[in-house]
Write a protein that holds these residues in place. Structure first.
Motif, PDB file in Angstrom:
ATOM      1  N   LEU A  74       2.615   0.324  53.031  1.00 29.44           N
ATOM      2  CA  LEU A  74       3.169   0.243  54.380  1.00 29.44           C
ATOM      3  C   LEU A  74       3.399  -1.218  54.735  1.00 29.44           C
ATOM      4  CD1 LEU A  74       3.880   1.487  57.199  1.00 29.44           C
ATOM      5  CD2 LEU A  74       1.456   1.202  57.785  1.00 29.44           C
ATOM      6  N   ILE A  75       4.599  -1.514  55.213  1.00 26.13           N
ATOM      7  CA  ILE A  75       4.935  -2.855  55.691  1.00 26.13           C
ATOM      8  C   ILE A  75       5.006  -2.811  57.204  1.00 26.13           C
ATOM      9  CG2 ILE A  75       6.678  -4.680  55.715  1.00 26.13           C
ATOM     10  CD1 ILE A  75       7.615  -3.546  52.962  1.00 26.13           C
ATOM     11  N   ILE A  76       4.286  -3.709  57.858  1.00 24.45           N
ATOM     12  CA  ILE A  76       4.359  -3.853  59.315  1.00 24.45           C
ATOM     13  C   ILE A  76       5.204  -5.087  59.630  1.00 24.45           C
ATOM     14  CG2 ILE A  76       3.097  -4.255  61.454  1.00 24.45           C
ATOM     15  CD1 ILE A  76       2.383  -1.572  60.394  1.00 24.45           C
ATOM     16  N   ILE A  77       6.305  -4.890  60.359  1.00 24.50           N
ATOM     17  CA  ILE A  77       7.145  -6.006  60.813  1.00 24.50           C
ATOM     18  C   ILE A  77       6.774  -6.305  62.262  1.00 24.50           C
ATOM     19  CG2 ILE A  77       9.490  -6.816  61.233  1.00 24.50           C
ATOM     20  CD1 ILE A  77      10.462  -4.858  59.110  1.00 24.50           C
ATOM     21  N   PRO A  78       6.162  -7.455  62.538  1.00 24.95           N
ATOM     22  CA  PRO A  78       5.775  -7.767  63.914  1.00 24.95           C
ATOM     23  C   PRO A  78       6.971  -8.059  64.809  1.00 24.95           C
ATOM     24  CG  PRO A  78       5.295  -9.612  62.472  1.00 24.95           C
ATOM     25  CD  PRO A  78       5.770  -8.495  61.588  1.00 24.95           C
ATOM     26  N   ALA A  79       6.717  -8.152  66.085  1.00 18.46           N
ATOM     27  CA  ALA A  79       7.778  -8.452  67.059  1.00 18.46           C
ATOM     28  C   ALA A  79       8.283  -9.879  66.878  1.00 18.46           C
ATOM     29  CB  ALA A  79       7.253  -8.258  68.476  1.00 18.46           C
ATOM     30  N   LEU A  80       9.574 -10.054  67.159  1.00 17.01           N
ATOM     31  CA  LEU A  80      10.176 -11.383  67.140  1.00 17.01           C
ATOM     32  C   LEU A  80      10.039 -12.025  68.515  1.00 17.01           C
ATOM     33  CD1 LEU A  80      13.548 -10.475  65.366  1.00 17.01           C
ATOM     34  CD2 LEU A  80      11.542 -11.496  64.299  1.00 17.01           C
ATOM     35  N   SER A  81      10.117 -13.347  68.538  1.00 15.87           N
ATOM     36  CA  SER A  81      10.155 -14.054  69.811  1.00 15.87           C
ATOM     37  C   SER A  81      11.246 -15.105  69.756  1.00 15.87           C
ATOM     38  CB  SER A  81       8.798 -14.723  70.104  1.00 15.87           C
ATOM     39  OG  SER A  81       8.531 -15.723  69.134  1.00 15.87           O
ATOM     40  N   GLY A  82      11.550 -15.676  70.916  1.00 15.49           N
ATOM     41  CA  GLY A  82      12.575 -16.714  70.948  1.00 15.49           C
ATOM     42  C   GLY A  82      13.971 -16.148  70.761  1.00 15.49           C
ATOM     43  N   ASP A  83      14.860 -16.970  70.237  1.00 20.87           N
ATOM     44  CA  ASP A  83      16.247 -16.571  70.004  1.00 20.87           C
ATOM     45  C   ASP A  83      16.325 -15.598  68.832  1.00 20.87           C
ATOM     46  OD1 ASP A  83      18.953 -17.265  68.336  1.00 20.87           O
ATOM     47  OD2 ASP A  83      19.292 -17.389  70.494  1.00 20.87           O
ATOM     48  N   ILE A  84      16.823 -14.399  69.080  1.00 19.02           N
ATOM     49  CA  ILE A  84      16.839 -13.360  68.061  1.00 19.02           C
ATOM     50  C   ILE A  84      17.693 -13.746  66.867  1.00 19.02           C
ATOM     51  CG2 ILE A  84      17.627 -11.002  67.564  1.00 19.02           C
ATOM     52  CD1 ILE A  84      16.641 -10.229  70.349  1.00 19.02           C
ATOM     53  N   TYR A  85      18.857 -14.303  67.136  1.00 17.67           N
ATOM     54  CA  TYR A  85      19.762 -14.669  66.039  1.00 17.67           C
ATOM     55  C   TYR A  85      19.125 -15.738  65.150  1.00 17.67           C
ATOM     56  CZ  TYR A  85      23.137 -12.159  68.910  1.00 17.67           C
ATOM     57  OH  TYR A  85      23.779 -11.198  69.645  1.00 17.67           O
ATOM     58  N   ALA A  86      18.475 -16.713  65.768  1.00 20.74           N
ATOM     59  CA  ALA A  86      17.809 -17.761  64.998  1.00 20.74           C
ATOM     60  C   ALA A  86      16.639 -17.186  64.201  1.00 20.74           C
ATOM     61  CB  ALA A  86      17.322 -18.864  65.932  1.00 20.74           C
ATOM     62  N   ALA A  87      15.905 -16.246  64.810  1.00 17.98           N
ATOM     63  CA  ALA A  87      14.769 -15.635  64.128  1.00 17.98           C
ATOM     64  C   ALA A  87      15.219 -14.829  62.915  1.00 17.98           C
ATOM     65  CB  ALA A  87      13.992 -14.754  65.099  1.00 17.98           C
ATOM     66  N   LEU A  88      16.324 -14.097  63.050  1.00 11.60           N
ATOM     67  CA  LEU A  88      16.843 -13.323  61.920  1.00 11.60           C
ATOM     68  C   LEU A  88      17.280 -14.248  60.790  1.00 11.60           C
ATOM     69  CD1 LEU A  88      18.961 -10.567  63.726  1.00 11.60           C
ATOM     70  CD2 LEU A  88      16.738 -10.305  62.627  1.00 11.60           C
ATOM     71  N   GLU A  89      17.942 -15.330  61.145  1.00 13.37           N
ATOM     72  CA  GLU A  89      18.391 -16.293  60.141  1.00 13.37           C
ATOM     73  C   GLU A  89      17.203 -16.945  59.435  1.00 13.37           C
ATOM     74  OE1 GLU A  89      20.802 -18.572  57.725  1.00 13.37           O
ATOM     75  OE2 GLU A  89      21.350 -16.859  59.000  1.00 13.37           O
ATOM     76  N   ALA A  90      16.176 -17.304  60.207  1.00 15.38           N
ATOM     77  CA  ALA A  90      15.015 -17.995  59.643  1.00 15.38           C
ATOM     78  C   ALA A  90      14.206 -17.119  58.697  1.00 15.38           C
ATOM     79  CB  ALA A  90      14.119 -18.490  60.777  1.00 15.38           C
ATOM     80  N   ASN A  91      14.315 -15.805  58.861  1.00 20.01           N
ATOM     81  CA  ASN A  91      13.460 -14.903  58.088  1.00 20.01           C
ATOM     82  C   ASN A  91      14.230 -13.965  57.157  1.00 20.01           C
ATOM     83  OD1 ASN A  91      10.749 -15.585  59.281  1.00 20.01           O
ATOM     84  ND2 ASN A  91      11.876 -15.073  61.137  1.00 20.01           N
ATOM     85  N   LYS A  92      15.503 -14.283  56.905  1.00 17.67           N
ATOM     86  CA  LYS A  92      16.321 -13.408  56.052  1.00 17.67           C
ATOM     87  C   LYS A  92      15.811 -13.345  54.613  1.00 17.67           C
ATOM     88  CE  LYS A  92      19.836 -16.970  55.109  1.00 17.67           C
ATOM     89  NZ  LYS A  92      21.275 -17.330  55.315  1.00 17.67           N
ATOM     90  N   ALA A  93      15.027 -14.353  54.203  1.00 21.91           N
ATOM     91  CA  ALA A  93      14.493 -14.336  52.833  1.00 21.91           C
ATOM     92  C   ALA A  93      13.528 -13.186  52.604  1.00 21.91           C
ATOM     93  CB  ALA A  93      13.801 -15.670  52.538  1.00 21.91           C
ATOM     94  N   MET A  94      13.006 -12.597  53.674  1.00 21.79           N
ATOM     95  CA  MET A  94      12.082 -11.471  53.536  1.00 21.79           C
ATOM     96  C   MET A  94      12.803 -10.148  53.281  1.00 21.79           C
ATOM     97  SD  MET A  94       9.033 -11.997  56.256  1.00 21.79           S
ATOM     98  CE  MET A  94       7.612 -12.969  55.767  1.00 21.79           C
ATOM     99  N   ILE A  95      14.072 -10.092  53.636  1.00 19.62           N
ATOM    100  CA  ILE A  95      14.800  -8.827  53.617  1.00 19.62           C
ATOM    101  C   ILE A  95      14.858  -8.183  52.224  1.00 19.62           C
ATOM    102  CG2 ILE A  95      17.114  -7.825  53.926  1.00 19.62           C
ATOM    103  CD1 ILE A  95      17.365  -9.538  56.467  1.00 19.62           C
ATOM    104  N   PRO A  96      15.204  -8.923  51.154  1.00 18.11           N
ATOM    105  CA  PRO A  96      15.263  -8.269  49.834  1.00 18.11           C
ATOM    106  C   PRO A  96      13.929  -7.644  49.425  1.00 18.11           C
ATOM    107  CG  PRO A  96      16.341 -10.408  49.764  1.00 18.11           C
ATOM    108  CD  PRO A  96      15.642 -10.324  51.095  1.00 18.11           C
ATOM    109  N   TRP A  97      12.814  -8.310  49.753  1.00 22.84           N
ATOM    110  CA  TRP A  97      11.505  -7.753  49.399  1.00 22.84           C
ATOM    111  C   TRP A  97      11.225  -6.460  50.170  1.00 22.84           C
ATOM    112  CZ3 TRP A  97       6.835  -6.971  52.072  1.00 22.84           C
ATOM    113  CH2 TRP A  97       5.720  -6.689  51.272  1.00 22.84           C
ATOM    114  N   ILE A  98      11.561  -6.435  51.465  1.00 17.16           N
ATOM    115  CA  ILE A  98      11.355  -5.217  52.266  1.00 17.16           C
ATOM    116  C   ILE A  98      12.167  -4.062  51.686  1.00 17.16           C
ATOM    117  CG2 ILE A  98      11.692  -4.158  54.543  1.00 17.16           C
ATOM    118  CD1 ILE A  98      11.332  -6.996  55.755  1.00 17.16           C
ATOM    119  N   VAL A  99      13.434  -4.327  51.355  1.00 14.41           N
ATOM    120  CA  VAL A  99      14.310  -3.286  50.797  1.00 14.41           C
ATOM    121  C   VAL A  99      13.768  -2.789  49.465  1.00 14.41           C
ATOM    122  CG1 VAL A  99      16.616  -2.818  49.884  1.00 14.41           C
ATOM    123  CG2 VAL A  99      16.351  -4.138  52.003  1.00 14.41           C
TER     124      VAL A  99
END
Length: 326
Positions: A74-99
């Motif tokens: 089970l993977i738990i993705i916590p809530a984001l804070s701040g600018d959503i677009y910036a947060a998605l960009e900053a953490n895109k490296a996690m996406i392939p592992w989640i998939v």
């Protein structure tokens, strides 16, 4: 034993990392006190060993790196804070592992607006999802292929879970505890953490704020007209004529721009005005009903409950301090 990976990343809300860890480790303790084996191996997982949160106000030391975690349950993705677009960009490296983990059989749960990162994986396309009501319009704009369920506390679809706004994630954690252990453990956890179990809707907490982040100026003017004339009975035909747009074309443009039909928008504006009166005045339900342009008591009560999940009287008793003290 289920392996739980709680992601730690830049722009994560600290509580949504700490609270899941606390919940699942507490369940282990409850099970051991009952003479049973612990159910969960809980780890904080990240791209680095030490991750700053809130511009360095907090630092989290991860238990393991993503690169050292080939499998999890089970993977738990916590809530984001701040600018959503910036947060998605900053953490895109996690996406392939989640998939990759999902394709290997892991389940994935997002807390509050962590749903944005889950949706960015593409795993939610064609599926349902919950997130904080305040970010619903932004979510729909970014992820049109995901069906956002208005007001839901928890969604559960094909091993993908999401929760509604803010503290609603505690209900998702209880949902997961029940699924992985038992109803008995979920009830015990709900009592220990003082959480109302099986809460289904965040509707009573939603404050309607019409979507105006669009470029259709006549529709924006129509929205403002509706909001300024809450006491009036406004027809769609009147609006179409006022803004010189054919009715069908007006309805299509309004829905595209606001994610609401004109009728839905009028209803939501009126109900939001009624909520404020019920919260802050001593007016009875009928007085409030007339003030927001309704004349049919049954229709008003039906629409109010549909929007808020509560009857007008229940809503007033819940939020009006004077009524609570009466």
């Amino acid at each position: 034993m289920k392996h739980i990976s709680i992601l730690v990343f830049n722009e994560a809300v600290p509580a949504s990392i700490v609270d899941p860890r606390y919940m699942f480790t507490a369940i282990n303790q409850f099970l051991q006190e009952a003479g049973e084996e612990p159910a969960f191996n809980v780890q904080l997982i990240g791209l680095k060993k030490e991750i700053p949160l809130h511009n360095g106000v907090f630092y989290v030391h991860t238990d393991a790196l993503i690169t050292d975690t080939p499998a999890t349950d089970l993977i738990i993705i916590p809530a984001l804070s701040g600018d959503i677009y910036a947060a998605l960009e900053a953490n895109k490296a996690m996406i392939p592992w989640i998939v990759e983990q999902y394709r290997q059989g892991a389940e994935v749960a997002s807390l509050c607006i962590g749903a944005f990162l889950l949706a960015a994986t593409g795993l939610l396309n064609g599926k349902k999802c919950s997130t904080h009501w305040l970010f619903a319009n932004e979510f729909r704009t970014l992820f049109p292929d995901v069906t956002l369920t208005d007001g839901s506390i928890v969604t559960d679809e094909q091993g993908l879970y999401s929760s509604g706004g803010a503290n609603s994630y505690w209900n998702l954690l209880l949902h997961l505890v029940e699924k992985y252990t038992s109803r008995t453990m979920a009830i015990k956890a709900s009592k220990f953490f003082a959480i109302e179990i099986d809460r289904k809707s965040q509707s009573p907490f939603i404050m309607f704020n019409g979507q105006k982040k669009h470029e259709d100026e006549p529709i924006k003017q129509a929205q403002e007209f509706i909001e300024k004339n809450v006491t009036e009975k406004i027809s769609i035909e009147d609006l179409a004529v006022k803004f010189a747009i054919g009715r069908r074309h007006f309805e299509r443009r309004f829905k595209k721009a606001t994610n609401n039909t004109p009728s839905e928008y009028i209803q939501r504006v009126k109900i939001e005005a009624a909520k404020k009166q019920l919260e802050n005045t001593r007016k009875n339900v009928n007085e409030v009903m007339y003030d927001v342009g309704y004349a049919d008591t049954k229709a008003f009560r039906t629409i109010f409950k549909k929007v808020t999940g509560l009857s007008p009287v229940e809503y007033r008793n819940k939020y009006n301090k004077e009524m609570m003290m009466a």
